[in-house]
Design an enzyme around this catalytic site. Structure first.
Site, PDB file in Angstrom:
ATOM      1  N   LYS B  79      44.635  -5.270-119.771  1.00  0.00           N
ATOM      2  CA  LYS B  79      44.794  -6.721-119.884  1.00  0.00           C
ATOM      3  C   LYS B  79      46.272  -7.032-120.112  1.00  0.00           C
ATOM      4  O   LYS B  79      46.956  -6.324-120.867  1.00  0.00           O
ATOM      5  CB  LYS B  79      43.948  -7.219-121.068  1.00  0.00           C
ATOM      6  CG  LYS B  79      43.840  -8.746-121.170  1.00  0.00           C
ATOM      7  CD  LYS B  79      42.923  -9.138-122.340  1.00  0.00           C
ATOM      8  CE  LYS B  79      42.738 -10.634-122.460  1.00  0.00           C
ATOM      9  NZ  LYS B  79      41.848 -10.996-123.584  1.00  0.00           N
ATOM     10  N   SER B 154      38.392 -14.487-122.258  1.00  0.00           N
ATOM     11  CA  SER B 154      39.663 -14.526-121.567  1.00  0.00           C
ATOM     12  C   SER B 154      39.960 -13.290-120.726  1.00  0.00           C
ATOM     13  O   SER B 154      40.768 -13.364-119.809  1.00  0.00           O
ATOM     14  CB  SER B 154      40.785 -14.699-122.584  1.00  0.00           C
ATOM     15  OG  SER B 154      40.872 -13.562-123.422  1.00  0.00           O
ATOM     16  N   SER B 178      36.171 -12.675-126.031  1.00  0.00           N
ATOM     17  CA  SER B 178      36.960 -12.471-124.818  1.00  0.00           C
ATOM     18  C   SER B 178      36.703 -11.163-124.085  1.00  0.00           C
ATOM     19  O   SER B 178      37.140 -10.994-122.957  1.00  0.00           O
ATOM     20  CB  SER B 178      38.455 -12.569-125.134  1.00  0.00           C
ATOM     21  OG  SER B 178      38.842 -13.920-125.183  1.00  0.00           O
TER      22      SER B 178
END
Lengths: 481, 486, 90
Positions: B79, B154, B178
């Site tokens: 990420k 997210s 997330s």
């Protein structure tokens, strides 16, 4: 403004920031030292790069607790750190990690002397926090330059109660504080390097008035004498305002020591909203009772206490006692020498503070680096007291003690410094001198007896410093009768 | 079957058996990225050269007969809010659009010592603030099961990439759901570990007390393998916890369902939960029950308050964490400005997206003088209340089962107009962060539209072993889930 | 419910919000605050520092710093080994 000093009372509280002399910074392993090239003692942590986290240096906690104990504070066993949020280019995370509602140390006091009288000032709190970087300004640059070397240098903030009543007291308090910090080895106390800085809170009130009026906080006070000037200036400004029937606003002002005046930075309405909240990147700081009591036991006798004791136990004058106590090494040396009981403590003190200090400075040497021991110095002073050597010879012995490694006795015999008190030997010297000093002899006989000193000096010279001046003086007086 | 379609455990076994090289595994993934990325848009940066270099060094070590860690040669996506030395780390924000960290996050150091090729940096909602990946400044990632739909957020890039076969594994972060919510939308296993079990050093902070790095994988076993790599005390993270962390994959099949006491909190199955989601999770619970698990209905009455408490705490911390983006040290600086304050304001206003600004301001508000007690302190008290309720629930249950998200993946643009509606998709996951607990998403079926439904397991602190074992066991009951067809 | 002074909060956050945005943000934030107002009564909960949450402290040992070039690499503007900001009047 005449009379205002009698009418108004000055109330001062001080917030002192002291940089701690740890090896590393408070939250990262960067070296904590002054004077490096710009931006060379920083890492991703102290410059607040995204993703980095702080880890608290154990020495910072230890040093703060030691200062807290020295200032008679209650040590909070369980504390935390908080973020103080504000934007400024020298603060790379845009928050300072500090302590808000639970400081490491609180509710203490410090005693010190002002004009020979004991004063006590309350210590509200001592907390730990990080220093910010520095802004550099110069015409040749396109803007202000930012150097982050100082970011993360550990600080303790020592907040006093509003117990101080004059600029003189404030100065004495600051000096005491500095002395203790240096004594404990928690700060180097170098003002010129910004190791100690202070914010000054001043208010005035009518004498006899209960409660306090609005206080003004002054920033940018960089020296102790500057603090005294800033206090006097501000007190005068506030009394004048009150005389004119105006009220003093709660505000922050900036002291300009060159101009000797302060200017408004912000008023209460524009007070900063720091939005303190607990630092989520750090957990609870727990200092065990055993840790605190070990530190307490290891605490040295503080200079203010020591001074008082030297005056009491050895009968030293306040000034001398204070000077001796200032340096932990010198104080320990003095006490060991005095404890031998060979000579007058006052004489040891005189030699230590006088010639020894002078010679050490000449030789660019620390007391601890020199060869002199308390035993050797006491031995020399006692020989002087007994008349075995003259004062002049003692100076030579003292200097030799610093680097020779020999005892006073060895130096005296090696250099032939033993004082000659033998009458026969001295009489022949006196006779020779008198024969050479016709003019002085005439003057003496015509009543100018003060030339005696000159004649004794001449005799001393001829005896290569070995003659006992008292005996010499007696012989001269007899001869010229 | 192509290499990219295998699980990490399968690839690891094949690599060790000499059936394929790490380079071949990595090239297969890179090829898949080439074909799928147009539709999926999961990557912000592809680090092909770096990945191949690591793969080759793994191959070299293997042929030299060196002992390699289990995931050596298995590629991974990261990420883009986890710092990678020398590689862009943007947090999907304009304000960090050109930021190249000079250091590696602790998890990246670990990934490197395990010879895992890093394929690239995955898309996310800007600074991990969002539930759909639509708040990225750079691109909108699509759900492989239906490219008209969001992958969740997210960590949407991680979830979509795993689901599309672009990466077998990914590291994400989870502050309020997330990892779990996008894992649910994309049909992955997603593990948000116990707060403090994985170092946060190098994770660009959103809400420090809630953020946790965790894993995306195709199976619970893969998740266990990756979690074993990244967990552990880190000297650089004061909030990380020193304790024994076992090898979570070694013993994963050793699970006795008859000894499992599973708590089912009624508050997580209320009217806000989509009917198909509820039925699917109930069906999975029933399956566990048939296999001997004891199912207990429990109550977590303060669940309703969690979302509010979460937003206050998260935004308060975010307002402080994101203050450092000021155009001085790194990242975006506005082109024109009058003075310092103007430079700050323009750089930040031009550099941050609306959702980030909204949260920064909400955070500044709840911490501001006069309001901190009514908001921030009250939220912290609510947090204590929620944690207490979980603690007492775990006296009667080994783990708690809930839906991961109230719905399956929604359409792009469907919820962007109303932040509150968007926030509601985190309703089942935020409690877990609030209490610092581990939570895991395991897919439990598809809805009528063919979209994955996720089931969440929540356990006591440091109970990852039980969660992973239970999920692994459940997977064997559930069987293969239909893959996303691209 | 307290009125939210969005402009003031924006200033505190170093964000520029124009009037139309202010209204938009105002409404959204008020909605969020309204949600928050539903928090339960927690007056019986006393938040205390937990000694079991004791932090390990770092030994005071020097480690490497970053090279200055690395530190300044990401800076929008640098000069003479320093970060540069618009002139600050102290």
């Amino acid at each position: 403004m005449p009379g205002l000093n009698e009418k108004y009372e000055i109330i001062v509280g001080l917030e002192v920031h002291a940089e701690l002399s740890t090896e590393t910074k408070i939250y990262c392993a960067c070296k904590n030292s002054f004077g490096a090239e710009v931006n060379t003692q920083c890492c991703e942590i102290c410059t607040g790069l995204p993703g980095t986290l702080p880890t608290l240096n154990e020495k910072v906690v230890e040093y703060a607790v030691r200062m807290g104990l020295a200032a008679n504070c209650k040590i909070n066993n369980i504390t935390k750190q908080d973020r103080k949020n504000y934007f400024y280019p020298d603060l790379p995370k845009a928050y300072q990690i500090s302590q808000y509602d639970v400081p490491l140390c609180q509710n203490g006091w410090l005693d010190f002397l002002v004009d020979g009288e004991e004063r006590r000032v309350g210590i509200t709190r001592i907390h730990i926090e990080e220093d910010a970087g520095k802004l550099l300004h110069g015409e040749s640059f396109s803007g202000s330059l930012v150097d982050f070397n100082r970011c993360g240098v550990p600080l303790i903030e020592i907040v006093s109660e509003p117990d101080i009543r004059s600029s003189k007291e404030a100065k004495a308090y600051l000096e005491t504080l500095k002395q203790i910090l240096v004594y404990l080895g928690v700060s180097d106390g170098k003002m010129q390097e910004g190791s100690i800085r202070c914010d000054v809170n001043v208010s005035v009130r009518l004498k006899g008035q209960e409660g306090f009026n609005n206080r003004v906080e002054m920033k940018n006070v960089n020296t102790f004498s500057g603090a005294a000037r800033a206090i006097d200036y501000e007190a005068a400004r506030q009394s004048a305002l009150m005389e004119a029937g105006e009220t003093v606003g709660q505000e922050t002002r900036r002291w300009d020591d060159v101009k000797g005046e302060n200017i408004l930075l912000r008023s209460k309405e524009n007070a900063m909203d720091y939005r303190y909240f607990p630092e989520p990147d750090l957990k609870t700081i727990v200092v065990d009772d055993s840790f605190v009591s070990a530190l307490k036991e290891g605490l040295p006798e503080l200079p203010n206490r020591k001074t008082a004791r030297y005056m009491r136990e050895y009968g030293l004058p306040a000034y001398d006692a204070g000077l001796l106590a200032e340096s932990m090494d010198r104080a320990a040396f003095f006490e060991r020498a005095a404890a031998l009981g060979l000579c007058q403590p006052k004489n040891i003190s005189n030699w230590l503070l006088g010639d020894i200090t002078y010679f050490l400075r000449e030789k660019k040497m620390e007391l601890s680096e020199s060869a002199v021991t308390p035993e050797k110095l006491a031995d020399m002073v006692s020989r002087l007291e007994k008349g075995e050597i003259s004062g002049a010879a003692a100076k030579i012995v003292a200097e030799a003690l610093l680097d020779s490694g020999l005892s006073a006795g060895e130096i005296i015999s090696e250099k032939g410094l033993a004082q000659v008190s033998d009458r026969d030997a001295l009489e022949s010297i006196v006779d020779a001198v008198l024969a050479d000093s016709e003019k002085a002899v005439i003057q003496y006989k015509s009543g100018k007896t003060n030339v005696l000193g000159f004649l004794v000096g001449q005799c001393m010279k001829r005896s290569k410093g070995k003659g006992n001046p008292a005996v010499l003086s007696g012989i001269i007086a007899e001869r010229l009768k | 079957m192509e290499l990219y379609e295998y699980t990490a455990a399968e690839l690891s076994a094949m690599f060790r058996a000499g059936e394929c090289s790490a380079e071949e595994i990595t090239r297969s993934a890179l090829d898949r990225i080439n074909t799928a990325e147009d539709k999926i848009q999961a990557f912000l940066t592809v680090t092909e050269e770096n990945a191949l270099e690591t793969a080759k060094s793994a191959d070299k070590k293997f042929s030299a007969g060196e002992t390699l860690p289990p995931l050596a040669g298995i590629p991974i996506g990261i990420k883009d809010n986890i710092c990678t030395n020398g590689i862009l780390t943007t947090c999907a924000s304009k304000i960090l659009g050109n930021f190249i960290p000079p250091y590696d996050a602790t998890v990246i150091k670990k990934i490197k010592t395990h010879y895992m090729p890093i394929l690239g940096k995955m898309n996310l909602d800007e600074f991990a603030m969002g539930s759909s990946c639509e708040n990225s400044y750079f691109k909108k990632t699509r759900n492989p099961y239906d490219t008209e739909r969001v992958p969740g957020g997210s960590s949407g890039g991680c979830a979509a990439a795993v689901s599309a076969g672009e990466v077998p594994l990914a590291l994400g972060s989870d502050t309020g759901g997330s990892i779990r919510q996008p894992a649910s939308y994309c049909g992955n296993v997603g593990l948000k570990p116990t707060y403090g079990s994985v170092s946060r050093y190098g994770l660009v902070a959103f809400a420090s007390s809630l953020d946790q790095i965790g894993v995306f994988a195709k199976t619970a076993e893969d998740a266990a393998l990756l979690y074993s790599v990244i967990c552990g005390k880190d000297e650089k993270d004061a909030t990380s916890v020193r304790r024994e962390y076992p090898d979570f994959a070694a013993d994963i099949s050793n699970f006795d369902c008859k000894k499992l006491r599973a708590g089912v909190p009624k508050e997580y199955f209320g009217p806000g939960i989509d009917g198909e989601v509820r039925d699917s999770v109930y069906k999975a619970i029933e399956l566990l029950k048939e296999n001997g698990a004891e199912i207990r209905e429990i109550s977590l009455p303060s669940t309703d308050y969690a979302l509010s408490a979460y937003y206050i705490i998260a935004c308060a911390e975010a307002s402080s964490n994101l203050a450092r983006f000021d155009g001085v040290k790194y990242g975006y600086r506005s082109e024109k400005f009058e003075n310092l304050i103007d430079m700050y304001e323009r750089s930040r206003s031009e550099g941050f997206g609306d959702e980030v600004k909204r949260r920064i301001m909400l955070g500044a508000f709840v911490l501001s003088s006069g309001y901190i007690d009514a908001y921030y302190n009250k939220a912290k008290a609510t947090q204590a209340l929620i944690s207490r309720e979980f603690a007492s629930a775990f006296e009667q249950a080994d783990l708690i089962i809930t839906p991961t998200s109230p719905t399956t993946a929604f359409k792009l643009g469907e919820k962007t107009a109303d932040p509150l509606q968007m926030y509601a998709s985190d309703i089942c996951t935020v409690t877990v962060n609030i209490a610092g607990l581990p939570g895991l998403n395991v897919p439990c079926g598809l809805d009528g539209k063919g979209l994955p439904i996720g089931m969440q397991f929540v356990g006591p602190h440091f109970s990852e072993e039980i969660l992973l074992k239970a999920a692994h066991f459940y997977e064997s009951l559930r069987g293969e889930l239909p893959r996303a067809l691209l | 419910m307290p009125g939210i002074d969005v402009k003031k909060i924006a200033r505190l956050s170093r964000l520029l919000i124009d009037n139309s945005e202010a209204e938009h943000f105002q409404r959204e934030m008020e909605n969020i605050i309204a949600m928050v107002e539903r928090l339960p009564d927690t007056s019986d909960i006393v938040l205390r520092l937990n000694p079991e949450d004791k932090m390990e402290l770092r030994a005071d040992k020097t480690g490497p710093s970053l090279k200055r070039d690395e530190l300044l690499k990401n800076a929008p503007q640098s000069e003479a080994g320093c970060f540069v900001v618009p002139k600050v009047v102290e």
